[in-house]
Write an enzyme that holds these catalytic residues in place. Structure first.
Site, PDB file in Angstrom:
ATOM      1  N   ASP A 248      -8.254   2.350  -1.021  1.00 19.34           N
ATOM      2  CA  ASP A 248      -7.435   1.267  -0.498  1.00 19.34           C
ATOM      3  C   ASP A 248      -6.837   1.757   0.823  1.00 19.34           C
ATOM      4  OD1 ASP A 248      -5.534  -0.621   0.118  1.00 19.34           O
ATOM      5  OD2 ASP A 248      -4.441  -0.477  -1.777  1.00 19.34           O
TER       6      ASP A 248
ATOM      7  N   TYR B  49      -5.419   6.630  -1.021  1.00 18.93           N
ATOM      8  CA  TYR B  49      -4.567   5.445  -1.142  1.00 18.93           C
ATOM      9  C   TYR B  49      -3.611   5.470   0.048  1.00 18.93           C
ATOM     10  CZ  TYR B  49      -1.057   2.237  -3.072  1.00 18.93           C
ATOM     11  OH  TYR B  49      -0.174   1.200  -3.267  1.00 18.93           O
TER      12      TYR B  49
ATOM     13  N   GLU C 104      -3.785   4.151  -6.967  1.00 24.36           N
ATOM     14  CA  GLU C 104      -2.596   3.564  -7.585  1.00 24.36           C
ATOM     15  C   GLU C 104      -2.671   3.672  -9.110  1.00 24.36           C
ATOM     16  OE1 GLU C 104       0.547   0.015  -6.444  1.00 24.36           O
ATOM     17  OE2 GLU C 104      -1.553  -0.254  -5.882  1.00 24.36           O
TER      18      GLU C 104
ATOM     19  N   ASN D 223      -5.469  -0.214   3.003  1.00 22.81           N
ATOM     20  CA  ASN D 223      -4.319  -1.069   3.315  1.00 22.81           C
ATOM     21  C   ASN D 223      -4.374  -1.664   4.714  1.00 22.81           C
ATOM     22  OD1 ASN D 223      -2.248  -1.886   1.472  1.00 22.81           O
ATOM     23  ND2 ASN D 223      -1.846   0.273   1.046  1.00 22.81           N
TER      24      ASN D 223
END
Length: 253
Positions: free
Chosen positions: A146, A109, A35, A148
Site C-alpha cells: 500500500d 506500508y 496493516e 498510499n
C-alpha cells in the site's frame, strides 16, 4: 513465480472474513501483507499458515494494534531485513525485505499523510529515504504494498475533487513519479496502460465499493532489470475482507 499483496486492515479481522480460504486457493509463492495491526505472538493461526507451506516474517509496530507488515514465503530466504535503517521511520513496522538468489522481495506500508495533511511533511521525508533505500540494493527488487498514493488521474475515480486530499496531492504524486524515474516499473500500468476503473481501495462510506468509486493505491513495482520477466499483473476487487483488495503479480523469475 506467483505473488500477491494485500492491505488486510487488521489481519485478525480478515482471518474471520475468509483470508485462509483466499491464501490456500491462490497457491502463491510470496505474499506481502500490510496493516496487520498485531504482534506475532498474538497469531493463533500460525500452524494453519505453516500447513500451507509458508515461512512467516513479521515486522510489527511498537504501538500495538497499529500498522505492521508480514511476508509469507514458500521458500526460505537467504536473509531478512526489517525497516530501512532510519530510526525516524523504523518504529511503525512498515517494511519487511527478503533476500533470494537473484532478487529482493519487499513489502511496504507507506505512511498516510492523514486528514488535513498533518503528516505530509513527514511523508515527503519518508519518500526520499525509501527511494534511497530501494536504490541501494545490489540485486533487483520486487516491491509490493500500500503506497498510499493514486499516481495518475486514471488511478482514481474522482480526480478533480480529490486533488488536495491525502493520497492524491501533487507532492505525493510527484514523489511517485520520481520513484519510477529512478528505475522502477509499475507492473499493472506496464501491462494495462489505459485500463480505467481498476481500483484497489474503496471508502467504507457511501457504498463506494458497490459503485466502484475507488483508488488504485496498492502496487507491485519491480526494478527496470526485471521488466522483461513480468508475465501478468492483476487486481482482485471481488476478494472481500478489507477495504483494500489484493493485487497480484506473476513473473518468470
Amino acid at each position: 513465480m506467483k505473488m500477491v499483496s494485500w492491505n488486510v486492515n487488521g489481519l485478525r479481522a480478515c482471518m474471520g472474513k475468509g483470508f485462509m480460504d483466499f491464501l490456500s486457493a491462490g497457491e502463491y509463492d510470496l505474499v506481502g501483507l500490510q496493516e496487520t495491526k498485531m504482534q506475532p505472538e498474538q497469531a493463533d493461526f500460525g500452524d494453519k499458515i505453516k500447513e500451507l507451506g509458508y515461512h512467516s516474517f513479521w515486522n510489527s509496530a511498537d504501538k500495538k494494534g497499529y500498522s505492521g507488515t508480514l511476508v509469507l514465503s514458500k521458500k526460505e530466504p537467504l536473509s531478512v531485513k526489517n525497516g530501512m535503517g532510519v530510526d525516524e521511520h523504523d518504529h511503525e513496522g512498515r517494511i519487511v525485505a527478503l533476500e533470494f538468489e537473484t532478487f529482493w522481495f519487499i513489502t511496504v506500508y507507506t505512511p498516510n499523510s492523514q486528514r488535513g495533511l498533518l503528516r505530509l511533511d513527514y511523508r515527503q521525508r519518508w519518500e526520499d529515504d525509501f527511494r534511497a533505500y530501494l536504490c541501494a540494493f545490489e540485486k533487483p527488487v520486487i516491491v509490493c504494498g500500500d503506497l498510499n498514493v493514486a499516481h495518475k488521474e486514471i488511478d482514481i475515480k474522482n480526480a478533480k475533487s480529490n486533488v488536495n486530499n491525502a493520497g492524491f496531492t501533487p507532492q505525493e504524486r510527484e514523489k511517485m513519479t520520481t520513484l519510477l524515474d529512478a528505475g522502477f516499473v509499475d507492473t499493472f500500468r506496464h501491462m494495462y496502460p489505459d485500463t480505467k476503473d481498476a481500483y484497489s481501495w474503496w471508502s467504507y462510506m457511501g457504498r463506494a465499493r458497490e459503485k466502484n468509486v475507488g483508488w488504485r493505491i496498492d502496487y507491485f513495482l519491480v526494478s527496470e532489470a526485471l521488466r522483461s520477466a513480468i508475465r501478468e499483473a492483476t487486481i482482485h476487487p471481488n476478494i472481500l475482507g478489507s477495504d483494500h483488495c489484493p493485487v497480484g503479480l506473476e513473473m518468470e523469475i
